[in-house]
Design a protein around this motif. Structure first.
Motif, PDB file in Angstrom:
ATOM      1  N   LYS A 149      42.669  52.633  39.078  1.00  0.00           N
ATOM      2  CA  LYS A 149      41.769  51.997  40.036  1.00  0.00           C
ATOM      3  C   LYS A 149      42.327  50.617  40.393  1.00  0.00           C
ATOM      4  O   LYS A 149      42.403  49.730  39.546  1.00  0.00           O
ATOM      5  CB  LYS A 149      40.359  51.887  39.456  1.00  0.00           C
ATOM      6  CG  LYS A 149      39.375  51.369  40.476  1.00  0.00           C
ATOM      7  CD  LYS A 149      37.939  51.730  40.214  1.00  0.00           C
ATOM      8  CE  LYS A 149      37.114  51.338  41.436  1.00  0.00           C
ATOM      9  NZ  LYS A 149      35.727  51.074  41.127  1.00  0.00           N
TER      10      LYS A 149
ATOM     11  N   LEU B 243      33.591  46.053  38.820  1.00  0.00           N
ATOM     12  CA  LEU B 243      34.125  47.189  39.589  1.00  0.00           C
ATOM     13  C   LEU B 243      35.009  48.094  38.723  1.00  0.00           C
ATOM     14  O   LEU B 243      35.511  49.104  39.187  1.00  0.00           O
ATOM     15  CB  LEU B 243      34.954  46.673  40.777  1.00  0.00           C
ATOM     16  CG  LEU B 243      34.170  45.953  41.875  1.00  0.00           C
ATOM     17  CD1 LEU B 243      35.118  45.158  42.778  1.00  0.00           C
ATOM     18  CD2 LEU B 243      33.373  46.957  42.705  1.00  0.00           C
TER      19      LEU B 243
ATOM     20  N   GLY C 248      42.593  47.069  42.715  1.00  0.00           N
ATOM     21  CA  GLY C 248      41.950  46.106  43.593  1.00  0.00           C
ATOM     22  C   GLY C 248      42.954  45.077  44.073  1.00  0.00           C
ATOM     23  O   GLY C 248      43.947  44.804  43.395  1.00  0.00           O
TER      24      GLY C 248
ATOM     25  N   THR D 255      40.474  48.602  46.892  1.00  0.00           N
ATOM     26  CA  THR D 255      39.250  47.800  46.827  1.00  0.00           C
ATOM     27  C   THR D 255      39.656  46.355  47.094  1.00  0.00           C
ATOM     28  O   THR D 255      40.522  45.827  46.394  1.00  0.00           O
ATOM     29  CB  THR D 255      38.633  47.891  45.409  1.00  0.00           C
ATOM     30  OG1 THR D 255      38.385  49.264  45.123  1.00  0.00           O
ATOM     31  CG2 THR D 255      37.359  47.088  45.299  1.00  0.00           C
ATOM     32  N   THR D 256      39.065  45.710  48.107  1.00  0.00           N
ATOM     33  CA  THR D 256      39.489  44.337  48.386  1.00  0.00           C
ATOM     34  C   THR D 256      38.465  43.320  47.886  1.00  0.00           C
ATOM     35  O   THR D 256      37.254  43.538  47.955  1.00  0.00           O
ATOM     36  CB  THR D 256      39.734  44.099  49.890  1.00  0.00           C
ATOM     37  OG1 THR D 256      38.587  44.557  50.609  1.00  0.00           O
ATOM     38  CG2 THR D 256      40.967  44.821  50.377  1.00  0.00           C
TER      39      THR D 256
END
Ligand code: TXA
Ligand code: MG
Length: 342
Positions: free
Chosen positions: A264, A308, A266, A281-282
């Motif tokens: 995952k 997150l 970011g 994901t930003t």
């Protein structure tokens, strides 16, 4: 021992002051981040700060005062140059390391013969120091190694059940800690960049930047296991800081590689650059044209990376000028890998 942590309103500073007078720890807002305060003249109260935070005993604390007279009662000789810094930047986000007077227990300074002092500009912090009638030793109110708290909620996440109270004064202003300057050497030495910039300090007196400000991580360094000794302000994700002209392309390539491994991912980047990272994901840092916005968001975003459940956090570096020096210093300390790209 599990405590009930009371959340106090700014109108209830009398209660906060009473806790402090009884030798207990109270978290309170400053203009930089929340601090965890205790009576700086009471060695036992100060020891409780180290316990609550899980802080190594060899890391000294900053003493917060409400007036120059109070500061002068706690330190040895102050040079005219140090006085100039006080006059120009206090109250505000500047901490000065000065010779320690005997009255300050050595636990505050981790056995050093110096003491770090500052006069915060946050009205709640100033009023609390005055109402308690005590100088307050106060590190940032986070568990050791976690990002510093910029809201009372962050304080409760880390220290709920471990401290007597927190005064909820909303979000702090700067979001990064105060600038620390050692005034016991000539020239003065910048130990930690913060709200007061190097450029501002140098407009008053010459200041040498301690090499530690640039951290142990050098461009091209290889991944290391996270160690509390070197890493601070760290979320649980593996943080990779990328700087230089080629950073956006490198970040996108790395992000895709990690995603292909099922991780995952970011990306934390200036708001202007976030549209380029839409496949991840930003976490928009704020606008490049407003470094104060970026510093105010920084620690909240590092905590959000945890919420997150990000496994990899790719961070786009920014300028080292002005407040950028403090922001980049914290990012280097949060990162395990530092890549210079172009
Ligand atoms: O903005 C701030 O400074 C916040 C708010 C709460 O005031 N406080 C803060 O404290 O950031 P803390 O404990 O997280 O960081 C204190 C820094 C550490 O880097 C510590 O090593 C350094 O100040 N320091 C404290 N006393 C020192 C001394 N006598 N000599 C050299 N460095 C010192
Ligand atoms: Mg801290």
């Amino acid at each position: 021992m599990e405590l009930t942590t009371v959340v106090l309103k700014p109108e209830e500073l009398d209660k906060a002051a009473a806790f402090l007078q009884r030798g207990q720890c109270v978290a309170f807002p400053t203009e930089t981040v929340y601090g965890l305060g205790a009576n700086a003249l009471d060695a036992q109260a100060v020891a409780a700060i180290f316990t609550a935070k899980g802080r190594p005993q060899d890391n000294p604390l900053i003493v917060h005062c409400a007036s120059e007279a109070q500061v002068l009662s706690l330190v040895g000789d102050v040079s005219p140059e140090a006085r100039k810094l006080m006059r120009r930047f206090w109250p505000g986000p500047l901490t000065l390391v000065l010779p320690r007077a005997d009255k300050i227990p050595s636990v505050v300074s981790a056995g050093l013969d110096t003491v770090a002092v500052r006069i915060p500009s946050h009205p709640i912090a100033l009023q609390l120091i005055e109402q308690a009638g005590l100088p307050l030793a106060a590190p940032s109110a986070n568990l050791s190694g976690r990002p510093s708290p910029t809201t009372a909620r962050h304080v409760l996440e880390d220290l709920g059940g471990r401290i007597s109270a927190v005064v909820d004064g909303g979000e702090t202003g700067w979001g990064v800690e105060s600038t620390v300057v050692d005034c016991t050497t000539k020239p003065f030495r910048l130990l930690r960049p913060g709200g007061v910039t190097l450029e501002e300090l140098e407009s008053v007196t010459p200041v040498l930047v301690d090499p530690g400000v640039y951290g142990q991580l050098q461009p091209g360094s290889t991944p290391r296991s996270p160690g509390m000794k070197y890493r601070h302000y760290a979320p649980r994700a593996h943080v990779i800081l990328v700087v230089g002209k080629g950073a956006p392309e490198r970040i996108a390539a790395l992000g895709r590689e990690y995603q292909a491994e099922g991780k995952k991912v970011g990306v934390m980047a200036p708001a202007e650059h976030c549209p380029a990272y839409q496949e991840f994901t930003t976490l928009p840092m704020g606008s490049l044209s407003n470094l104060q916005e970026i510093s105010a968001n920084l620690y909240r975003l590092l905590r959000e990376a945890d919420e997150l459940r990000l496994e990899i956090l790719l961070v786009e570096g920014i300028t080292e000028a002005g407040l950028g020096m403090a922001i980049m210093n914290r990012l280097r300390r949060a990162a395990e890998v530092y890549i210079q790209e172009g």
